[in-house]
Design a protein around this motif. Structure first.
Motif, PDB file in Angstrom:
ATOM      1  N   MET A  91       0.829  -1.203   0.000  1.00 10.53           N
ATOM      2  CA  MET A  91       0.000   0.000   0.000  1.00 10.53           C
ATOM      3  C   MET A  91       0.869   1.260   0.000  1.00 10.53           C
ATOM      4  SD  MET A  91      -3.043  -1.061   2.652  1.00 10.53           S
ATOM      5  CE  MET A  91      -3.914   0.484   2.460  1.00 10.53           C
ATOM      6  N   HIS A  92       1.940   1.219   0.753  1.00 11.40           N
ATOM      7  CA  HIS A  92       2.847   2.375   0.825  1.00 11.40           C
ATOM      8  C   HIS A  92       3.473   2.650  -0.537  1.00 11.40           C
ATOM      9  CE1 HIS A  92       7.187   1.554   0.500  1.00 11.40           C
ATOM     10  NE2 HIS A  92       7.371   2.785   0.932  1.00 11.40           N
ATOM     11  N   GLY A  93       3.829   1.592  -1.247  1.00 14.08           N
ATOM     12  CA  GLY A  93       4.438   1.777  -2.564  1.00 14.08           C
ATOM     13  C   GLY A  93       3.490   2.393  -3.571  1.00 14.08           C
ATOM     14  N   HIS A  94       2.253   1.894  -3.600  1.00 11.62           N
ATOM     15  CA  HIS A  94       1.259   2.422  -4.540  1.00 11.62           C
ATOM     16  C   HIS A  94       0.930   3.890  -4.239  1.00 11.62           C
ATOM     17  CE1 HIS A  94       0.534  -1.130  -6.817  1.00 11.62           C
ATOM     18  NE2 HIS A  94       0.074  -1.842  -5.800  1.00 11.62           N
ATOM     19  N   SER A  95       0.812   4.239  -2.969  1.00 15.08           N
ATOM     20  CA  SER A  95       0.438   5.607  -2.628  1.00 15.08           C
ATOM     21  C   SER A  95       1.590   6.582  -2.853  1.00 15.08           C
ATOM     22  CB  SER A  95      -0.038   5.678  -1.171  1.00 15.08           C
ATOM     23  OG  SER A  95       0.987   5.271  -0.291  1.00 15.08           O
ATOM     24  N   HIS A  96       2.808   6.174  -2.516  1.00 13.15           N
ATOM     25  CA  HIS A  96       3.936   7.103  -2.618  1.00 13.15           C
ATOM     26  C   HIS A  96       4.396   7.312  -4.063  1.00 13.15           C
ATOM     27  CE1 HIS A  96       7.129   9.547  -1.069  1.00 13.15           C
ATOM     28  NE2 HIS A  96       8.046   8.831  -1.669  1.00 13.15           N
ATOM     29  N   TYR A  97       4.040   6.395  -4.937  1.00 12.24           N
ATOM     30  CA  TYR A  97       4.469   6.539  -6.336  1.00 12.24           C
ATOM     31  C   TYR A  97       3.960   7.854  -6.929  1.00 12.24           C
ATOM     32  CZ  TYR A  97       5.091   5.636 -11.306  1.00 12.24           C
ATOM     33  OH  TYR A  97       5.455   5.741 -12.615  1.00 12.24           O
ATOM     34  N   SER A  98       2.708   8.204  -6.677  1.00  8.78           N
ATOM     35  CA  SER A  98       2.157   9.441  -7.232  1.00  8.78           C
ATOM     36  C   SER A  98       2.848  10.667  -6.641  1.00  8.78           C
ATOM     37  CB  SER A  98       0.647   9.516  -6.987  1.00  8.78           C
ATOM     38  OG  SER A  98       0.359   9.419  -5.605  1.00  8.78           O
ATOM     39  N   VAL A  99       3.208  10.596  -5.348  1.00  4.32           N
ATOM     40  CA  VAL A  99       3.934  11.703  -4.715  1.00  4.32           C
ATOM     41  C   VAL A  99       5.302  11.874  -5.366  1.00  4.32           C
ATOM     42  CG1 VAL A  99       4.939  12.552  -2.550  1.00  4.32           C
ATOM     43  CG2 VAL A  99       2.752  11.347  -2.523  1.00  4.32           C
ATOM     44  N   LEU A 100       5.981  10.748  -5.581  1.00  2.00           N
ATOM     45  CA  LEU A 100       7.305  10.793  -6.191  1.00  2.00           C
ATOM     46  C   LEU A 100       7.243  11.304  -7.626  1.00  2.00           C
ATOM     47  CD1 LEU A 100      10.212  10.165  -5.463  1.00  2.00           C
ATOM     48  CD2 LEU A 100       9.873   7.838  -6.295  1.00  2.00           C
ATOM     49  N   LEU A 101       6.182  10.947  -8.322  1.00  2.00           N
ATOM     50  CA  LEU A 101       6.008  11.427  -9.693  1.00  2.00           C
ATOM     51  C   LEU A 101       5.821  12.944  -9.708  1.00  2.00           C
ATOM     52  CD1 LEU A 101       5.864  10.146 -12.530  1.00  2.00           C
ATOM     53  CD2 LEU A 101       3.376  10.116 -12.293  1.00  2.00           C
ATOM     54  N   ALA A 102       5.005  13.456  -8.785  1.00  2.00           N
ATOM     55  CA  ALA A 102       4.803  14.909  -8.686  1.00  2.00           C
ATOM     56  C   ALA A 102       6.106  15.615  -8.321  1.00  2.00           C
ATOM     57  CB  ALA A 102       3.725  15.214  -7.647  1.00  2.00           C
ATOM     58  N   PHE A 103       6.879  15.012  -7.437  1.00  2.00           N
ATOM     59  CA  PHE A 103       8.170  15.586  -7.060  1.00  2.00           C
ATOM     60  C   PHE A 103       9.111  15.634  -8.261  1.00  2.00           C
ATOM     61  CE2 PHE A 103      12.585  15.092  -5.773  1.00  2.00           C
ATOM     62  CZ  PHE A 103      12.733  16.102  -4.838  1.00  2.00           C
ATOM     63  N   SER A 104       9.119  14.578  -9.051  1.00  2.00           N
ATOM     64  CA  SER A 104       9.986  14.519 -10.230  1.00  2.00           C
ATOM     65  C   SER A 104       9.667  15.635 -11.213  1.00  2.00           C
ATOM     66  CB  SER A 104       9.841  13.154 -10.910  1.00  2.00           C
ATOM     67  OG  SER A 104      10.618  13.092 -12.087  1.00  2.00           O
ATOM     68  N   PHE A 105       8.376  15.845 -11.480  1.00  2.00           N
ATOM     69  CA  PHE A 105       7.967  16.925 -12.389  1.00  2.00           C
ATOM     70  C   PHE A 105       8.367  18.287 -11.809  1.00  2.00           C
ATOM     71  CE2 PHE A 105       5.615  13.770 -14.610  1.00  2.00           C
ATOM     72  CZ  PHE A 105       5.234  14.315 -15.829  1.00  2.00           C
ATOM     73  N   SER A 106       8.146  18.468 -10.515  1.00  2.00           N
ATOM     74  CA  SER A 106       8.464  19.748  -9.870  1.00  2.00           C
ATOM     75  C   SER A 106       9.968  20.016  -9.883  1.00  2.00           C
ATOM     76  CB  SER A 106       7.951  19.752  -8.428  1.00  2.00           C
ATOM     77  OG  SER A 106       6.560  19.541  -8.388  1.00  2.00           O
ATOM     78  N   TYR A 107      10.748  18.976  -9.618  1.00  2.00           N
ATOM     79  CA  TYR A 107      12.204  19.116  -9.626  1.00  2.00           C
ATOM     80  C   TYR A 107      12.697  19.574 -10.989  1.00  2.00           C
ATOM     81  CZ  TYR A 107      17.115  17.744  -9.780  1.00  2.00           C
ATOM     82  OH  TYR A 107      18.474  17.737  -9.965  1.00  2.00           O
ATOM     83  N   ARG A 108      12.196  18.936 -12.036  1.00  2.00           N
ATOM     84  CA  ARG A 108      12.632  19.312 -13.384  1.00  2.00           C
ATOM     85  C   ARG A 108      12.191  20.729 -13.736  1.00  2.00           C
ATOM     86  NH1 ARG A 108      10.905  14.047 -16.779  1.00  2.00           N
ATOM     87  NH2 ARG A 108       9.388  13.898 -15.092  1.00  2.00           N
ATOM     88  N   PHE A 109      11.008  21.127 -13.286  1.00  2.00           N
ATOM     89  CA  PHE A 109      10.535  22.480 -13.569  1.00  2.00           C
ATOM     90  C   PHE A 109      11.425  23.527 -12.895  1.00  2.00           C
ATOM     91  CE2 PHE A 109       7.997  26.050 -11.859  1.00  2.00           C
ATOM     92  CZ  PHE A 109       7.769  26.720 -13.055  1.00  2.00           C
ATOM     93  N   VAL A 110      11.740  23.306 -11.617  1.00  2.00           N
ATOM     94  CA  VAL A 110      12.579  24.261 -10.877  1.00  2.00           C
ATOM     95  C   VAL A 110      13.956  24.361 -11.512  1.00  2.00           C
ATOM     96  CG1 VAL A 110      13.729  24.687  -8.669  1.00  2.00           C
ATOM     97  CG2 VAL A 110      11.336  23.978  -8.707  1.00  2.00           C
ATOM     98  N   GLN A 111      14.566  23.217 -11.806  1.00  2.00           N
ATOM     99  CA  GLN A 111      15.887  23.238 -12.415  1.00  2.00           C
ATOM    100  C   GLN A 111      15.866  23.905 -13.784  1.00  2.00           C
ATOM    101  OE1 GLN A 111      17.543  22.527  -9.444  1.00  2.00           O
ATOM    102  NE2 GLN A 111      19.041  21.757 -10.903  1.00  2.00           N
ATOM    103  N   PHE A 112      14.841  23.605 -14.544  1.00  2.00           N
ATOM    104  CA  PHE A 112      14.733  24.156 -15.890  1.00  2.00           C
ATOM    105  C   PHE A 112      14.536  25.669 -15.850  1.00  2.00           C
ATOM    106  CE2 PHE A 112      12.137  24.738 -19.895  1.00  2.00           C
ATOM    107  CZ  PHE A 112      13.237  24.621 -20.745  1.00  2.00           C
ATOM    108  N   SER A 113      13.693  26.135 -14.908  1.00  2.00           N
ATOM    109  CA  SER A 113      13.446  27.576 -14.810  1.00  2.00           C
ATOM    110  C   SER A 113      14.699  28.317 -14.372  1.00  2.00           C
ATOM    111  CB  SER A 113      12.301  27.855 -13.827  1.00  2.00           C
ATOM    112  OG  SER A 113      12.615  27.377 -12.539  1.00  2.00           O
ATOM    113  N   MET A 114      15.491  27.703 -13.491  1.00  2.00           N
ATOM    114  CA  MET A 114      16.745  28.325 -13.070  1.00  2.00           C
ATOM    115  C   MET A 114      17.742  28.393 -14.220  1.00  2.00           C
ATOM    116  SD  MET A 114      17.405  26.873  -9.213  1.00  2.00           S
ATOM    117  CE  MET A 114      16.405  27.437  -7.836  1.00  2.00           C
ATOM    118  N   ILE A 115      17.780  27.345 -15.016  1.00  2.00           N
ATOM    119  CA  ILE A 115      18.681  27.340 -16.173  1.00  2.00           C
ATOM    120  C   ILE A 115      18.316  28.469 -17.129  1.00  2.00           C
ATOM    121  CG2 ILE A 115      19.299  26.049 -18.262  1.00  2.00           C
ATOM    122  CD1 ILE A 115      19.128  23.510 -16.566  1.00  2.00           C
ATOM    123  N   LEU A 116      17.024  28.630 -17.378  1.00  2.00           N
ATOM    124  CA  LEU A 116      16.584  29.666 -18.303  1.00  2.00           C
ATOM    125  C   LEU A 116      16.834  31.072 -17.755  1.00  2.00           C
ATOM    126  CD1 LEU A 116      13.178  28.248 -19.586  1.00  2.00           C
ATOM    127  CD2 LEU A 116      15.373  28.229 -20.747  1.00  2.00           C
TER     128      LEU A 116
END
Length: 232
Positions: A91-116
Motif C-alpha cells: 500500500m505504501h508503494g502504490h500511494s507514494h508513487y504518485s507523490v514521487l512522480l509529482a516531485f519529479s515533475f516539480s524538480y525538473r521544472f525548478v531546475q529548468f526555470s533556473m537554467i533559463l
C-alpha cells in the motif's frame, strides 16, 4: 469463475514479475551507466526504480477482498504477523508513487526555470545531499502512515472467521488454506488513515503534475532567448 480468477491472477503475477525485472535492470543502468551530468537527477530515477521493485514484490503477495488474501510466497510462512506488514508495504508503494512522480515533475521544472533565468551560473544544480534530504522529507508522511498501519493490531483467526462470516458466509478456511491466507485489521484510526492515504493522495499529486506541466510549456513558449535546438 474460478478459471477466470486464475487467469487474472496469472496476468497480475506476470506483470509484477516483468516490473521487478525491468526495474532491477534500470537500477543497474542507473548505478553503472549514468552520465556525469545526470548524476544528481539519477537519485530521483533510482528512488522510482527501487520503490516500484519493492511494490512489485509486495503486490505479488496480496489480492484484495473486503479483507485481504495473501496468495504469494508469504502465505507459506503461515504468519499473519509477517504478512500484514508486507501488505502495508504494498500500500505504501502504490500511494507514494504518485507523490514521487509529482516531485519529479516539480524538480525538473525548478531546475529548468533556473537554467533559463540564471544560466546555471548563479544557481547551480541542486546537490545530491539536498536532493536526498528533499526525497526523505516528502517520503516521511507516507512512511509514518504505513508504519503505524503495519504496527496496528490485526485480526486473529477468530476475528477473521467472524468477519468473513458476515461478508463471505460460504468461505471455507480449511479448503482454501493451501491457496491463500486471509489477513485483516479492525477499523481503527491507522486503518482509516492508511486507506484514505492510498485512495485520496493521487488527486492532489496529479493536480501538481498538471500545473507544473502547464508552466513548463509556458517557459518553453516564453520570449526568453533560446535557440530552436535548446527548446527541443
Amino acid at each position: 469463475l474460478k478459471m477466470l480468477l486464475v487467469i487474472i491472477r496469472t496476468i497480475h503475477d506476470a506483470s509484477c514479475s516483468v516490473s521487478l525485472l525491468l526495474n532491477s535492470f534500470l537500477i543497474f543502468v542507473i548505478v553503472a551507466k549514468t552520465p556525469e551530468k545526470m548524476r544528481t537527477y539519477s537519485v530521483v530515477l533510482f528512488n522510482f526504480a527501487l520503490l516500484e521493485s519493492i511494490t512489485a514484490i509486495a503486490t505479488m503477495n496480496c489480492e484484495e477482498y473486503a479483507l485481504n488474501a495473501v496468495t504469494g510466497p508469504c502465505r507459506f510462512t503461515e504468519s499473519r504477523t509477517l504478512c500484514f506488514p508486507v501488505y502495508a508495504c504494498m500500500m505504501h508503494g502504490h500511494s507514494h508513487y504518485s507523490v514521487l512522480l509529482a516531485f519529479s515533475f516539480s524538480y525538473r521544472f525548478v531546475q529548468f526555470s533556473m537554467i533559463l533565468k540564471y544560466y546555471v551560473i548563479k544557481y547551480p544544480t541542486l546537490s545530491k545531499c539536498r536532493l536526498v534530504a528533499a526525497l526523505l522529507f516528502i517520503y516521511a508522511p507516507t512512511a509514518i502512515v504505513y508504519i503505524l498501519y503495519a504496527c496496528a493490531p490485526h485480526l486473529d483467526v477468530a476475528g477473521l472467521q467472524s468477519a468473513m462470516a458476515d461478508i463471505y458466509p460460504e468461505y471455507d478456511f480449511e479448503s482454501r488454506a493451501k491457496e491463500e491466507m486471509i489477513i485483516g485489521a479492525p477499523r481503527n484510526l491507522p486503518t482509516h488513515v492508511a486507506l484514505l492515504w492510498i485512495e485520496r493522495l493521487t488527486i492532489p499529486a496529479y493536480v501538481v503534475i498538471i500545473v507544473v506541466s502547464i508552466n513548463v510549456n509556458k517557459l518553453l513558449g516564453s520570449s526568453l532567448k533560446m535557440s530552436e535546438q535548446s527548446r527541443k
